[in-house]
Scaffold this motif. Structure first.
Motif, PDB file in Angstrom:
ATOM      1  N   ALA A 113     -50.809 -28.525 -16.104  1.00 31.42           N
ATOM      2  CA  ALA A 113     -49.384 -28.673 -15.105  1.00 31.42           C
ATOM      3  C   ALA A 113     -48.915 -28.945 -13.948  1.00 31.42           C
ATOM      4  O   ALA A 113     -49.227 -27.901 -13.638  1.00 31.42           O
ATOM      5  N   GLN A 114     -48.716 -29.810 -13.953  1.00 32.56           N
ATOM      6  CA  GLN A 114     -48.396 -30.440 -12.351  1.00 32.56           C
ATOM      7  C   GLN A 114     -46.926 -31.194 -11.785  1.00 32.56           C
ATOM      8  O   GLN A 114     -46.852 -31.642 -12.651  1.00 32.56           O
ATOM      9  N   PRO A 115     -45.730 -30.455 -11.552  1.00 26.05           N
ATOM     10  CA  PRO A 115     -44.724 -30.255 -10.965  1.00 26.05           C
ATOM     11  C   PRO A 115     -44.456 -32.338 -10.675  1.00 26.05           C
ATOM     12  O   PRO A 115     -43.671 -32.579 -10.978  1.00 26.05           O
ATOM     13  N   TYR A 116     -44.674 -33.037 -10.251  1.00 28.47           N
ATOM     14  CA  TYR A 116     -44.979 -34.041  -9.576  1.00 28.47           C
ATOM     15  C   TYR A 116     -44.925 -34.672 -10.853  1.00 28.47           C
ATOM     16  O   TYR A 116     -44.904 -36.370 -10.944  1.00 28.47           O
ATOM     17  N   ALA A 117     -46.085 -34.521 -11.916  1.00 30.36           N
ATOM     18  CA  ALA A 117     -46.676 -36.062 -12.894  1.00 30.36           C
ATOM     19  C   ALA A 117     -45.534 -36.068 -13.821  1.00 30.36           C
ATOM     20  O   ALA A 117     -45.682 -37.085 -13.930  1.00 30.36           O
ATOM     21  N   TYR A 118     -44.455 -34.829 -14.183  1.00 30.04           N
ATOM     22  CA  TYR A 118     -43.552 -34.958 -14.482  1.00 30.04           C
ATOM     23  C   TYR A 118     -42.830 -33.862 -15.379  1.00 30.04           C
ATOM     24  O   TYR A 118     -43.062 -32.537 -14.755  1.00 30.04           O
ATOM     25  N   PRO A 175     -40.061 -31.066 -16.132  1.00 33.24           N
ATOM     26  CA  PRO A 175     -40.120 -29.908 -17.137  1.00 33.24           C
ATOM     27  C   PRO A 175     -39.666 -30.086 -18.372  1.00 33.24           C
ATOM     28  O   PRO A 175     -39.759 -29.238 -19.319  1.00 33.24           O
ATOM     29  N   VAL A 176     -38.252 -30.776 -18.214  1.00 30.15           N
ATOM     30  CA  VAL A 176     -38.387 -30.579 -20.271  1.00 30.15           C
ATOM     31  C   VAL A 176     -39.149 -31.902 -20.803  1.00 30.15           C
ATOM     32  O   VAL A 176     -39.548 -31.233 -22.109  1.00 30.15           O
ATOM     33  N   ALA A 177     -39.148 -32.894 -20.339  1.00 27.56           N
ATOM     34  CA  ALA A 177     -40.607 -33.824 -20.430  1.00 27.56           C
ATOM     35  C   ALA A 177     -41.870 -32.347 -21.598  1.00 27.56           C
ATOM     36  O   ALA A 177     -42.632 -32.659 -21.986  1.00 27.56           O
ATOM     37  N   LEU A 178     -42.534 -31.558 -20.060  1.00 30.87           N
ATOM     38  CA  LEU A 178     -43.057 -30.661 -20.835  1.00 30.87           C
ATOM     39  C   LEU A 178     -42.963 -30.231 -21.549  1.00 30.87           C
ATOM     40  O   LEU A 178     -44.032 -29.470 -22.921  1.00 30.87           O
ATOM     41  N   ALA A 179     -42.026 -30.006 -21.947  1.00 33.57           N
ATOM     42  CA  ALA A 179     -41.734 -28.249 -22.639  1.00 33.57           C
ATOM     43  C   ALA A 179     -41.315 -29.684 -23.744  1.00 33.57           C
ATOM     44  O   ALA A 179     -41.516 -29.184 -25.292  1.00 33.57           O
ATOM     45  N   LYS A 180     -41.054 -30.645 -23.945  1.00 28.64           N
ATOM     46  CA  LYS A 180     -40.786 -31.510 -25.910  1.00 28.64           C
ATOM     47  C   LYS A 180     -42.452 -31.601 -26.029  1.00 28.64           C
ATOM     48  O   LYS A 180     -42.937 -31.369 -26.694  1.00 28.64           O
ATOM     49  N   MET A 181     -42.885 -31.704 -24.787  1.00 31.60           N
ATOM     50  CA  MET A 181     -44.375 -32.715 -24.584  1.00 31.60           C
ATOM     51  C   MET A 181     -45.648 -31.284 -26.050  1.00 31.60           C
ATOM     52  O   MET A 181     -46.116 -30.970 -26.980  1.00 31.60           O
ATOM     53  N   THR A 196     -50.583 -27.299  -7.686  1.00 29.40           N
ATOM     54  CA  THR A 196     -48.998 -27.531  -6.717  1.00 29.40           C
ATOM     55  C   THR A 196     -49.791 -29.059  -6.573  1.00 29.40           C
ATOM     56  O   THR A 196     -49.312 -28.954  -5.628  1.00 29.40           O
ATOM     57  N   GLY A 197     -51.451 -29.142  -6.149  1.00 32.75           N
ATOM     58  CA  GLY A 197     -51.964 -29.973  -5.387  1.00 32.75           C
ATOM     59  C   GLY A 197     -52.784 -29.400  -4.553  1.00 32.75           C
ATOM     60  O   GLY A 197     -51.752 -28.537  -3.937  1.00 32.75           O
ATOM     61  N   ALA A 198     -53.329 -30.203  -3.529  1.00 35.41           N
ATOM     62  CA  ALA A 198     -54.001 -29.503  -2.648  1.00 35.41           C
ATOM     63  C   ALA A 198     -54.615 -30.857  -1.788  1.00 35.41           C
ATOM     64  O   ALA A 198     -55.085 -30.838  -0.034  1.00 35.41           O
ATOM     65  N   ALA A 199     -55.380 -31.807  -2.613  1.00 35.43           N
ATOM     66  CA  ALA A 199     -55.461 -32.700  -1.068  1.00 35.43           C
ATOM     67  C   ALA A 199     -54.540 -33.820  -1.299  1.00 35.43           C
ATOM     68  O   ALA A 199     -53.427 -34.348  -2.175  1.00 35.43           O
ATOM     69  N   ARG A 228     -49.895 -39.642  -1.811  1.00 33.96           N
ATOM     70  CA  ARG A 228     -49.709 -40.948  -3.329  1.00 33.96           C
ATOM     71  C   ARG A 228     -48.475 -41.665  -3.476  1.00 33.96           C
ATOM     72  O   ARG A 228     -47.646 -41.825  -3.557  1.00 33.96           O
ATOM     73  N   VAL A 229     -47.625 -39.817  -4.004  1.00 37.21           N
ATOM     74  CA  VAL A 229     -46.660 -40.198  -4.669  1.00 37.21           C
ATOM     75  C   VAL A 229     -45.771 -39.338  -4.254  1.00 37.21           C
ATOM     76  O   VAL A 229     -44.996 -39.106  -4.540  1.00 37.21           O
ATOM     77  N   GLY A 230     -45.703 -39.200  -2.830  1.00 35.13           N
ATOM     78  CA  GLY A 230     -44.918 -39.156  -2.269  1.00 35.13           C
ATOM     79  C   GLY A 230     -44.496 -37.291  -2.261  1.00 35.13           C
ATOM     80  O   GLY A 230     -43.249 -37.457  -1.482  1.00 35.13           O
ATOM     81  N   ASP A 231     -45.698 -36.792  -1.995  1.00 33.02           N
ATOM     82  CA  ASP A 231     -44.700 -35.634  -2.574  1.00 33.02           C
ATOM     83  C   ASP A 231     -45.140 -34.878  -1.284  1.00 33.02           C
ATOM     84  O   ASP A 231     -46.087 -34.901  -0.454  1.00 33.02           O
ATOM     85  N   GLU A 232     -43.795 -34.655  -0.131  1.00 34.80           N
ATOM     86  CA  GLU A 232     -44.507 -33.898   1.066  1.00 34.80           C
ATOM     87  C   GLU A 232     -43.655 -32.607   0.878  1.00 34.80           C
ATOM     88  O   GLU A 232     -43.645 -32.127   2.438  1.00 34.80           O
ATOM     89  N   LEU A 233     -43.480 -31.628   0.553  1.00 32.65           N
ATOM     90  CA  LEU A 233     -43.653 -30.322   0.439  1.00 32.65           C
ATOM     91  C   LEU A 233     -44.760 -29.480   1.484  1.00 32.65           C
ATOM     92  O   LEU A 233     -45.589 -30.117   1.217  1.00 32.65           O
TER      93      LEU A 233
END
Length: 268
Positions: free
Chosen positions: A3-8, A10-16, A34-37, A43-48
């Motif tokens: 479960a990676q928040p930037y991938a999809y 939370p609503v989509a994950l719950a339905k899946m 959460t990602g470490a690289a 590449r996905v614009g995750d700047e947190l």
């Protein structure tokens, strides 16, 4: 299931999850990551920042858990998510079919997230005595460790297999220098571990990590030595051991005696 928040969302994950449970009538557990690289995140614009990603992951899983436990409209206001009356119809009535959540990491931010939304905290452990000292005060989620195991009938045989599998390289040494500045707590810890832990001879070995061939520590030794070292983790409160790097039938056959020894000791 990762479960990676930037991938999809939370609503989509719950339905899946609801769909998979309905199809297979089995629980779908989640590995909250959460990602470490930095290259992957950019590449996905995750700047947190590191800690912000764990804050977002906590909110993410709170939403998923709410959607799996009720079909009522959900309103949620957080730092990273804002929902207004979402109705996903993703409730799973049977509590035992709702996911168990594994939270991976070792930083304070990770532990906070695990306390709030996790069932199991997964980490790449330091040596057994260090792990015991660092975790003796922890409460809340169950604990798991991820390690690679190289076990043979004798310690000498195990070390021959280990060194053959993971020869030292100059490239690996250079990569380790960069890892020492990683924002990932467990990558940084392994990269800056004492030099003697990278030297063949003991049971706990960081050599494969330092040559860029593994992402976790490796336990090397006879069946009895490896089982004894794992026993020390179990005595410190570990309830789940995730074995990395075993992909061939022969390697599983080498690990079978370790498993039998652990089970026999737990039954005593």
């Amino acid at each position: 299931m990762a479960a990676q928040p930037y991938a999809y969302s939370p609503v989509a994950l719950a339905k899946m999850i609801r769909t998979l449970v309905a199809l297979y009538q089995r629980r779908i557990d989640l590995n909250l990551i959460t990602g470490a690289a930095p290259s992957e995140l950019s590449r996905v614009g995750d700047e947190l920042s590191h800690d912000e990603r764990y804050e977002r992951a906590t909110e993410y899983m709170q939403i998923v858990q709410a959607l799996l436990s009720s079909d009522d409209r959900l309103t949620y206001s957080g730092k990273h998510y804002e929902l207004r009356g979402v109705q996903a119809f993703s409730r799973i009535d049977e509590e035992d079919l709702r996911p168990e959540v594994f939270v991976a990491g070792s930083s304070p931010a990770c532990r906070t997230a695990a306390q709030k939304v996790g069932d199991t905290l997964v980490t790449h452990p330091g040596p057994a005595d260090q792990y015991r000292a660092e975790t003796s005060h922890l409460s809340g989620p169950s604990r798991a460790i991820r390690v690679e195991l190289i076990a043979r009938e004798t310690g000498e045989q195990a070390w021959r297999a280990a060194i053959s599998r993971y020869p030292s390289t100059r490239t690996g040494a250079v990569q380790t220098k960069f890892k020492q500045r990683s924002e990932s707590d467990w990558i940084r810890r392994l990269a800056t571990a004492p030099e003697e832990l990278a030297t063949p001879g003991g049971v706990y070995w960081t050599g494969p990590f330092l040559v860029g061939a593994a992402t976790c520590p490796t336990l090397v030794g006879s069946h009895e030595q490896v089982a004894g070292y794992l026993d020390a983790y179990l005595a410190s409160g570990v309830r789940t051991i995730i074995v990395a790097g075993a992909f061939e039938r022969a390697e599983f056959e080498h690990l079978a005696p370790v498993t039998r020894l652990l089970r026999s000791r737990q039954e005593v």
